[in-house]
Design a protein around this motif. Structure first.
Motif, PDB file in Angstrom:
ATOM      1  N   LEU A 168      95.057  35.724  10.914  1.00 32.99           N
ATOM      2  CA  LEU A 168      94.301  36.864  10.391  1.00 32.99           C
ATOM      3  C   LEU A 168      92.815  36.532  10.335  1.00 32.99           C
ATOM      4  O   LEU A 168      92.398  35.574   9.711  1.00 32.99           O
ATOM      5  CB  LEU A 168      94.810  37.222   8.986  1.00 32.99           C
ATOM      6  CG  LEU A 168      94.184  38.430   8.320  1.00 32.99           C
ATOM      7  CD1 LEU A 168      94.414  39.686   9.147  1.00 32.99           C
ATOM      8  CD2 LEU A 168      94.768  38.632   6.943  1.00 32.99           C
ATOM      9  N   ASP A 169      92.021  37.308  10.989  1.00 32.34           N
ATOM     10  CA  ASP A 169      90.569  37.155  10.965  1.00 32.34           C
ATOM     11  C   ASP A 169      90.060  37.763   9.658  1.00 32.34           C
ATOM     12  O   ASP A 169      90.271  38.944   9.408  1.00 32.34           O
ATOM     13  CB  ASP A 169      89.963  37.883  12.164  1.00 32.34           C
ATOM     14  CG  ASP A 169      88.453  37.769  12.219  1.00 32.34           C
ATOM     15  OD1 ASP A 169      87.842  37.249  11.262  1.00 32.34           O
ATOM     16  OD2 ASP A 169      87.886  38.200  13.237  1.00 32.34           O
ATOM     17  N   PRO A 170      89.381  36.985   8.780  1.00 30.92           N
ATOM     18  CA  PRO A 170      88.957  37.510   7.483  1.00 30.92           C
ATOM     19  C   PRO A 170      87.969  38.669   7.589  1.00 30.92           C
ATOM     20  O   PRO A 170      87.773  39.394   6.640  1.00 30.92           O
ATOM     21  CB  PRO A 170      88.303  36.321   6.786  1.00 30.92           C
ATOM     22  CG  PRO A 170      88.326  35.186   7.718  1.00 30.92           C
ATOM     23  CD  PRO A 170      89.037  35.597   8.955  1.00 30.92           C
ATOM     24  N   THR A 171      87.352  38.861   8.752  1.00 32.97           N
ATOM     25  CA  THR A 171      86.419  39.977   8.886  1.00 32.97           C
ATOM     26  C   THR A 171      87.149  41.288   9.150  1.00 32.97           C
ATOM     27  O   THR A 171      86.556  42.352   9.069  1.00 32.97           O
ATOM     28  CB  THR A 171      85.422  39.720  10.028  1.00 32.97           C
ATOM     29  OG1 THR A 171      86.153  39.582  11.250  1.00 32.97           O
ATOM     30  CG2 THR A 171      84.605  38.468   9.752  1.00 32.97           C
ATOM     31  N   LEU A 172      88.431  41.198   9.494  1.00 38.39           N
ATOM     32  CA  LEU A 172      89.213  42.405   9.771  1.00 38.39           C
ATOM     33  C   LEU A 172      89.973  42.835   8.535  1.00 38.39           C
ATOM     34  O   LEU A 172      90.442  42.012   7.770  1.00 38.39           O
ATOM     35  CB  LEU A 172      90.230  42.141  10.888  1.00 38.39           C
ATOM     36  CG  LEU A 172      89.683  41.732  12.246  1.00 38.39           C
ATOM     37  CD1 LEU A 172      90.835  41.374  13.171  1.00 38.39           C
ATOM     38  CD2 LEU A 172      88.860  42.842  12.841  1.00 38.39           C
ATOM     39  N   ILE A 173      90.105  44.126   8.381  1.00 42.36           N
ATOM     40  CA  ILE A 173      90.972  44.617   7.315  1.00 42.36           C
ATOM     41  C   ILE A 173      92.386  44.716   7.841  1.00 42.36           C
ATOM     42  O   ILE A 173      93.328  44.364   7.167  1.00 42.36           O
ATOM     43  CB  ILE A 173      90.477  45.980   6.788  1.00 42.36           C
ATOM     44  CG1 ILE A 173      89.191  45.775   6.013  1.00 42.36           C
ATOM     45  CG2 ILE A 173      91.531  46.631   5.920  1.00 42.36           C
ATOM     46  CD1 ILE A 173      88.597  47.020   5.436  1.00 42.36           C
ATOM     47  N   GLN A 214      97.269  44.660   0.386  1.00 38.91           N
ATOM     48  CA  GLN A 214      96.640  45.913  -0.020  1.00 38.91           C
ATOM     49  C   GLN A 214      95.868  45.760  -1.333  1.00 38.91           C
ATOM     50  O   GLN A 214      94.779  46.292  -1.480  1.00 38.91           O
ATOM     51  CB  GLN A 214      97.684  47.014  -0.164  1.00 38.91           C
ATOM     52  CG  GLN A 214      98.248  47.486   1.147  1.00 38.91           C
ATOM     53  CD  GLN A 214      99.418  48.444   0.969  1.00 38.91           C
ATOM     54  OE1 GLN A 214     100.177  48.350   0.016  1.00 38.91           O
ATOM     55  NE2 GLN A 214      99.556  49.359   1.913  1.00 38.91           N
ATOM     56  N   VAL A 215      96.439  45.009  -2.276  1.00 39.12           N
ATOM     57  CA  VAL A 215      95.805  44.855  -3.586  1.00 39.12           C
ATOM     58  C   VAL A 215      94.627  43.893  -3.528  1.00 39.12           C
ATOM     59  O   VAL A 215      93.543  44.191  -4.027  1.00 39.12           O
ATOM     60  CB  VAL A 215      96.833  44.375  -4.644  1.00 39.12           C
ATOM     61  CG1 VAL A 215      96.153  44.008  -5.947  1.00 39.12           C
ATOM     62  CG2 VAL A 215      97.877  45.456  -4.887  1.00 39.12           C
ATOM     63  N   TYR A 216      94.803  42.727  -2.883  1.00 41.64           N
ATOM     64  CA  TYR A 216      93.807  41.663  -2.987  1.00 41.64           C
ATOM     65  C   TYR A 216      92.849  41.563  -1.801  1.00 41.64           C
ATOM     66  O   TYR A 216      91.740  41.082  -1.975  1.00 41.64           O
ATOM     67  CB  TYR A 216      94.490  40.316  -3.208  1.00 41.64           C
ATOM     68  CG  TYR A 216      95.164  40.275  -4.548  1.00 41.64           C
ATOM     69  CD1 TYR A 216      94.411  40.198  -5.716  1.00 41.64           C
ATOM     70  CD2 TYR A 216      96.540  40.364  -4.664  1.00 41.64           C
ATOM     71  CE1 TYR A 216      95.013  40.191  -6.955  1.00 41.64           C
ATOM     72  CE2 TYR A 216      97.149  40.350  -5.904  1.00 41.64           C
ATOM     73  CZ  TYR A 216      96.383  40.269  -7.036  1.00 41.64           C
ATOM     74  OH  TYR A 216      96.977  40.264  -8.268  1.00 41.64           O
ATOM     75  N   VAL A 217      93.254  41.990  -0.619  1.00 36.51           N
ATOM     76  CA  VAL A 217      92.367  41.900   0.531  1.00 36.51           C
ATOM     77  C   VAL A 217      91.690  43.236   0.783  1.00 36.51           C
ATOM     78  O   VAL A 217      90.472  43.324   0.868  1.00 36.51           O
ATOM     79  CB  VAL A 217      93.135  41.420   1.786  1.00 36.51           C
ATOM     80  CG1 VAL A 217      92.224  41.392   3.001  1.00 36.51           C
ATOM     81  CG2 VAL A 217      93.746  40.053   1.544  1.00 36.51           C
ATOM     82  N   GLU A 218      92.488  44.291   0.859  1.00 37.37           N
ATOM     83  CA  GLU A 218      91.937  45.611   1.139  1.00 37.37           C
ATOM     84  C   GLU A 218      91.386  46.293  -0.104  1.00 37.37           C
ATOM     85  O   GLU A 218      90.657  47.265   0.004  1.00 37.37           O
ATOM     86  CB  GLU A 218      93.014  46.484   1.786  1.00 37.37           C
ATOM     87  CG  GLU A 218      93.488  45.953   3.116  1.00 37.37           C
ATOM     88  CD  GLU A 218      94.638  46.760   3.686  1.00 37.37           C
ATOM     89  OE1 GLU A 218      94.755  47.960   3.364  1.00 37.37           O
ATOM     90  OE2 GLU A 218      95.421  46.187   4.451  1.00 37.37           O
ATOM     91  N   LEU A 228      97.809  53.347  -4.500  1.00 35.98           N
ATOM     92  CA  LEU A 228      99.066  52.676  -4.163  1.00 35.98           C
ATOM     93  C   LEU A 228     100.248  53.311  -4.887  1.00 35.98           C
ATOM     94  O   LEU A 228     101.343  53.406  -4.328  1.00 35.98           O
ATOM     95  CB  LEU A 228      98.977  51.188  -4.496  1.00 35.98           C
ATOM     96  CG  LEU A 228      98.050  50.366  -3.600  1.00 35.98           C
ATOM     97  CD1 LEU A 228      97.893  48.954  -4.138  1.00 35.98           C
ATOM     98  CD2 LEU A 228      98.562  50.343  -2.174  1.00 35.98           C
ATOM     99  N   CYS A 229     100.031  53.749  -6.125  1.00 34.81           N
ATOM    100  CA  CYS A 229     101.102  54.428  -6.871  1.00 34.81           C
ATOM    101  C   CYS A 229     101.541  55.690  -6.139  1.00 34.81           C
ATOM    102  O   CYS A 229     102.733  55.975  -6.039  1.00 34.81           O
ATOM    103  CB  CYS A 229     100.630  54.775  -8.282  1.00 34.81           C
ATOM    104  SG  CYS A 229     100.477  53.343  -9.361  1.00 34.81           S
ATOM    105  N   GLN A 230     100.577  56.434  -5.630  1.00 35.22           N
ATOM    106  CA  GLN A 230     100.909  57.646  -4.876  1.00 35.22           C
ATOM    107  C   GLN A 230     101.621  57.290  -3.577  1.00 35.22           C
ATOM    108  O   GLN A 230     102.596  57.935  -3.205  1.00 35.22           O
ATOM    109  CB  GLN A 230      99.640  58.451  -4.578  1.00 35.22           C
ATOM    110  CG  GLN A 230      99.035  59.087  -5.800  1.00 35.22           C
ATOM    111  CD  GLN A 230      97.707  59.755  -5.512  1.00 35.22           C
ATOM    112  OE1 GLN A 230      97.145  59.613  -4.438  1.00 35.22           O
ATOM    113  NE2 GLN A 230      97.195  60.493  -6.499  1.00 35.22           N
TER     114      GLN A 230
END
Length: 192
Positions: free
Chosen positions: A98-103, A127-131, A138-140
């Motif tokens: 995983l490239d850290p510059t990419l989401i 989703q929680v910590y990177v994005e 996320l709940c929805q």
């Protein structure tokens, strides 16, 4: 002061200062650029109040109760930011492709985080910590309440931590065995 009186006094303190604590948490999170997710502010306030409850004798004896609460909240926020960074780093380190510059991860990167957690748990942690997707969103997406989502994140982190530490232990054990085997053979074979 008996326990009932302490409880009543503590409830008064919560009612009196909860708005200030929420505003402080939101401002600190916003200013530090950590998140725009106000549910994280709520989480920090709840944690600070839980700490205050366990130290209620100290809080009630304090001459500066709002200062005590705000300082505790700031420590909680710093710990949350530190933990978020640690989780982000662990996720990035264990997912070597995983490239850290990419989401978005490259194709195939979402396959089970090298066997440490399931693909669903990896996706949630990412989703929680990177994005940094807000809990409300996320709940929805998952169709669950905030408390259920928080519990999923907590359990996924726990499983990730256990599996990661176990894999590190196995790796270090293998390294030690390999190192001692090399050490023994470099001196003319195993010692008897």
């Amino acid at each position: 002061m008996d326990e009932k009186e302490k409880e009543r006094k503590f409830e008064e303190i919560i009612q009196q200062y909860s708005t200030v604590l929420h505003a402080t948490a939101r401002r600190e999170l916003y200013v530090n650029g950590a998140t725009y997710d106000w549910s994280r502010a709520e989480e920090a306030v709840q944690e600070a109040l839980a700490i205050a409850w366990t130290k209620r004798d100290e809080v009630l004896a304090s001459k500066n109760i709002p200062g005590w609460l705000v300082n505790t909240l700031r420590y909680v926020l710093k710990n949350m930011a530190r933990q978020d960074q640690q989780w982000k780093k662990q996720i990035m380190l264990t997912q070597k492709d995983l490239d850290p510059t990419l989401i978005q991860p490259p194709p195939g990167a979402d396959l089970e985080l090298e066997g440490l957690v399931s693909a669903e748990e990896y996706t949630l942690l990412r989703q929680v910590y990177v994005e940094r997707i807000p809990y409300e969103e996320l709940c929805q997406t998952y169709g669950i309440k905030k408390s259920a989502l928080a519990m999923r994140v907590k359990r996924a982190k726990g499983r990730f931590r256990e599996a990661y530490l176990e894999s590190e232990k196995i790796f270090s054990d293998l390294s030690e065995q390999t190192g001692s085997a090399r050490h023994n053979t470099s001196r003319g074979g195993p010692k008897r």
